[in-house]
Design a protein around this motif. Structure first.
Motif, PDB file in Angstrom:
ATOM      1  N   VAL A 252      38.623 -13.490  24.666  1.00  0.00           N
ATOM      2  CA  VAL A 252      38.992 -12.077  24.573  1.00  0.00           C
ATOM      3  C   VAL A 252      37.808 -11.239  25.035  1.00  0.00           C
ATOM      4  CG1 VAL A 252      39.696 -10.175  23.067  1.00  0.00           C
ATOM      5  CG2 VAL A 252      40.594 -12.480  22.664  1.00  0.00           C
ATOM      6  N   SER A 253      38.036 -10.390  26.004  1.00  0.00           N
ATOM      7  CA  SER A 253      36.968  -9.584  26.595  1.00  0.00           C
ATOM      8  C   SER A 253      36.258  -8.726  25.557  1.00  0.00           C
ATOM      9  CB  SER A 253      37.534  -8.672  27.690  1.00  0.00           C
ATOM     10  OG  SER A 253      37.963  -9.421  28.796  1.00  0.00           O
ATOM     11  N   GLY A 254      34.938  -8.656  25.700  1.00  0.00           N
ATOM     12  CA  GLY A 254      34.132  -7.769  24.882  1.00  0.00           C
ATOM     13  C   GLY A 254      33.812  -8.271  23.495  1.00  0.00           C
ATOM     14  N   THR A 255      34.345  -9.430  23.112  1.00  0.00           N
ATOM     15  CA  THR A 255      34.175  -9.879  21.738  1.00  0.00           C
ATOM     16  C   THR A 255      32.815 -10.525  21.505  1.00  0.00           C
ATOM     17  OG1 THR A 255      35.320 -11.942  22.295  1.00  0.00           O
ATOM     18  CG2 THR A 255      36.623 -10.171  21.294  1.00  0.00           C
ATOM     19  N   ARG A 256      32.441 -10.530  20.236  1.00  0.00           N
ATOM     20  CA  ARG A 256      31.128 -11.006  19.834  1.00  0.00           C
ATOM     21  C   ARG A 256      31.275 -12.119  18.800  1.00  0.00           C
ATOM     22  NH1 ARG A 256      32.088  -5.666  18.861  1.00  0.00           N
ATOM     23  NH2 ARG A 256      31.289  -4.192  20.398  1.00  0.00           N
ATOM     24  N   ILE A 257      30.210 -12.843  18.611  1.00  0.00           N
ATOM     25  CA  ILE A 257      30.189 -13.861  17.555  1.00  0.00           C
ATOM     26  C   ILE A 257      30.002 -13.193  16.200  1.00  0.00           C
ATOM     27  CG2 ILE A 257      28.883 -15.820  16.639  1.00  0.00           C
ATOM     28  CD1 ILE A 257      28.339 -16.603  19.589  1.00  0.00           C
ATOM     29  N   ALA A 258      29.070 -12.243  16.116  1.00  0.00           N
ATOM     30  CA  ALA A 258      28.797 -11.551  14.853  1.00  0.00           C
ATOM     31  C   ALA A 258      29.817 -10.446  14.611  1.00  0.00           C
ATOM     32  CB  ALA A 258      27.393 -10.970  14.865  1.00  0.00           C
TER      33      ALA A 258
ATOM     34  N   ILE B 159      40.348 -26.681  23.466  1.00  0.00           N
ATOM     35  CA  ILE B 159      40.439 -25.269  23.127  1.00  0.00           C
ATOM     36  C   ILE B 159      39.126 -24.588  23.512  1.00  0.00           C
ATOM     37  CG2 ILE B 159      40.489 -23.621  21.220  1.00  0.00           C
ATOM     38  CD1 ILE B 159      42.539 -25.266  19.850  1.00  0.00           C
ATOM     39  N   PHE B 160      39.248 -23.423  24.152  1.00  0.00           N
ATOM     40  CA  PHE B 160      38.083 -22.651  24.571  1.00  0.00           C
ATOM     41  C   PHE B 160      38.079 -21.309  23.841  1.00  0.00           C
ATOM     42  CE2 PHE B 160      38.682 -25.713  27.880  1.00  0.00           C
ATOM     43  CZ  PHE B 160      37.408 -26.007  28.341  1.00  0.00           C
ATOM     44  N   LEU B 161      37.038 -21.075  23.066  1.00  0.00           N
ATOM     45  CA  LEU B 161      36.853 -19.841  22.320  1.00  0.00           C
ATOM     46  C   LEU B 161      35.728 -19.064  22.981  1.00  0.00           C
ATOM     47  CD1 LEU B 161      37.314 -18.033  19.799  1.00  0.00           C
ATOM     48  CD2 LEU B 161      35.733 -19.546  18.563  1.00  0.00           C
ATOM     49  N   GLY B 162      36.027 -17.850  23.462  1.00  0.00           N
ATOM     50  CA  GLY B 162      34.998 -17.140  24.201  1.00  0.00           C
ATOM     51  C   GLY B 162      35.286 -15.665  24.373  1.00  0.00           C
ATOM     52  N   ASP B 163      34.576 -15.082  25.336  1.00  0.00           N
ATOM     53  CA  ASP B 163      34.681 -13.650  25.608  1.00  0.00           C
ATOM     54  C   ASP B 163      35.331 -13.429  26.967  1.00  0.00           C
ATOM     55  OD1 ASP B 163      32.504 -14.224  27.384  1.00  0.00           O
ATOM     56  OD2 ASP B 163      31.092 -13.876  25.747  1.00  0.00           O
TER      57      ASP B 163
ATOM     58  N   PRO C  35      37.157  -0.468  22.967  1.00  0.00           N
ATOM     59  CA  PRO C  35      38.456  -0.733  22.349  1.00  0.00           C
ATOM     60  C   PRO C  35      38.330  -1.646  21.139  1.00  0.00           C
ATOM     61  CG  PRO C  35      38.212  -2.030  24.335  1.00  0.00           C
ATOM     62  CD  PRO C  35      37.029  -1.114  24.292  1.00  0.00           C
ATOM     63  N   ARG C  36      39.256  -1.527  20.192  1.00  0.00           N
ATOM     64  CA  ARG C  36      39.160  -2.257  18.946  1.00  0.00           C
ATOM     65  C   ARG C  36      39.244  -3.772  19.135  1.00  0.00           C
ATOM     66  NH1 ARG C  36      39.592   0.253  14.126  1.00  0.00           N
ATOM     67  NH2 ARG C  36      38.689  -1.725  13.442  1.00  0.00           N
ATOM     68  N   THR C  37      39.790  -4.216  20.251  1.00  0.00           N
ATOM     69  CA  THR C  37      39.830  -5.661  20.497  1.00  0.00           C
ATOM     70  C   THR C  37      38.432  -6.257  20.573  1.00  0.00           C
ATOM     71  OG1 THR C  37      40.014  -5.202  22.875  1.00  0.00           O
ATOM     72  CG2 THR C  37      42.063  -5.642  21.670  1.00  0.00           C
ATOM     73  N   PHE C  38      37.412  -5.439  20.889  1.00  0.00           N
ATOM     74  CA  PHE C  38      36.033  -5.925  20.920  1.00  0.00           C
ATOM     75  C   PHE C  38      35.604  -6.452  19.549  1.00  0.00           C
ATOM     76  CE2 PHE C  38      33.982  -3.536  24.750  1.00  0.00           C
ATOM     77  CZ  PHE C  38      35.011  -3.965  25.569  1.00  0.00           C
ATOM     78  N   ASP C  39      36.222  -5.935  18.478  1.00  0.00           N
ATOM     79  CA  ASP C  39      35.829  -6.313  17.115  1.00  0.00           C
ATOM     80  C   ASP C  39      36.566  -7.555  16.604  1.00  0.00           C
ATOM     81  OD1 ASP C  39      34.196  -4.101  17.175  1.00  0.00           O
ATOM     82  OD2 ASP C  39      35.530  -2.828  16.001  1.00  0.00           O
TER      83      ASP C  39
END
Length: 212
Positions: A40-46, A4-8, A54-58
């Motif tokens: 998921v594009s734009g996402t962060r760890i924190a 499984i790959f968890l990333g941005d 876009p809200r998907t960044f959160d």
């Protein structure tokens, strides 16, 4: 074997021309394994305090870890560049255990993954170099913040605390877009690897797998 790959966005495949050229798909092909892509594009760890568009960044890493498949033989975590680039979370300190600082979010994420996947290797990948690595400016960046190298060092530090293996792509991916020929050939936009860059990432991961 299922990875499984968890990333941005890099894990999601931005920069690759098609599904089979994404590094996650290339790893599946060259290693003969099944892979699941939770990039998921734009996402962060924190976690954000102020909603962004876009809200998907959160949709931060810990949120996605909660819904990932449970039948994993190995989990890869590849993030941090967006925390540096446009997140609103302060860096915090090593003692933090809140998702609203970078240090704290790493603790929360690694703890959640260890509890969800007991005995399963959890591999941490550091961010790649990017064109802009100095302290970013903008309304979303509170003090204190740092350079990309500081975020990378924090990722290494917290991973070491949990004794998690680290594939240090910042140190040894060979992808430094500040070198014009490297940018042109592998990272045209200065951040996202193209097909050739994804191929390099996949082979780095495959070789790392052999050592585990």
């Amino acid at each position: 074997m299922k990875l499984i790959f968890l990333g941005d966005s890099i894990t999601e495949g931005v920069g690759a021309t098609c599904e089979e050229n994404k590094y996650v798909s290339v790893v599946a092909k060259i290693c003969g394994v099944e892979t699941a892509n939770f990039g998921v594009s734009g996402t962060r760890i924190a976690r954000q305090k102020k909603p962004t568009l876009p809200r998907t960044f959160d949709y931060d890493f810990q949120m996605r870890a909660e819904v990932m498949d449970k039948d994993a033989d190995m989990v890869f975590v590849f993030g941090g560049t967006n925390d540096f680039g446009h997140g609103d979370a302060p860096i915090g300190t090593m003692s933090d255990r809140t998702p609203y600082t970078f240090y704290g979010a790493l603790h929360c994420l690694y703890t959640a993954l260890i509890e969800k996947y007991p005995g399963v290797p959890i591999v941490v990948l550091t961010p790649l170099h990017r064109i802009t690595e100095d302290i970013p400016t903008g309304d979303n960046k509170p003090a204190p913040v740092g350079t990309l190298k500081e975020y990378v060092n924090i990722i290494r530090e917290v991973a070491e605390y949990y004794s998690l293996p680290v594939l240090d792509l910042f140190k040894e991916s060979g992808l430094q877009p500040k070198i014009p020929v490297i940018q042109q050939k592998y990272v045209p936009d200065g951040l996202h690897p193209n097909d050739a860059g994804n191929e390099i990432l996949a082979h780095k991961i495959a070789r790392f797998l052999e050592m585990l």
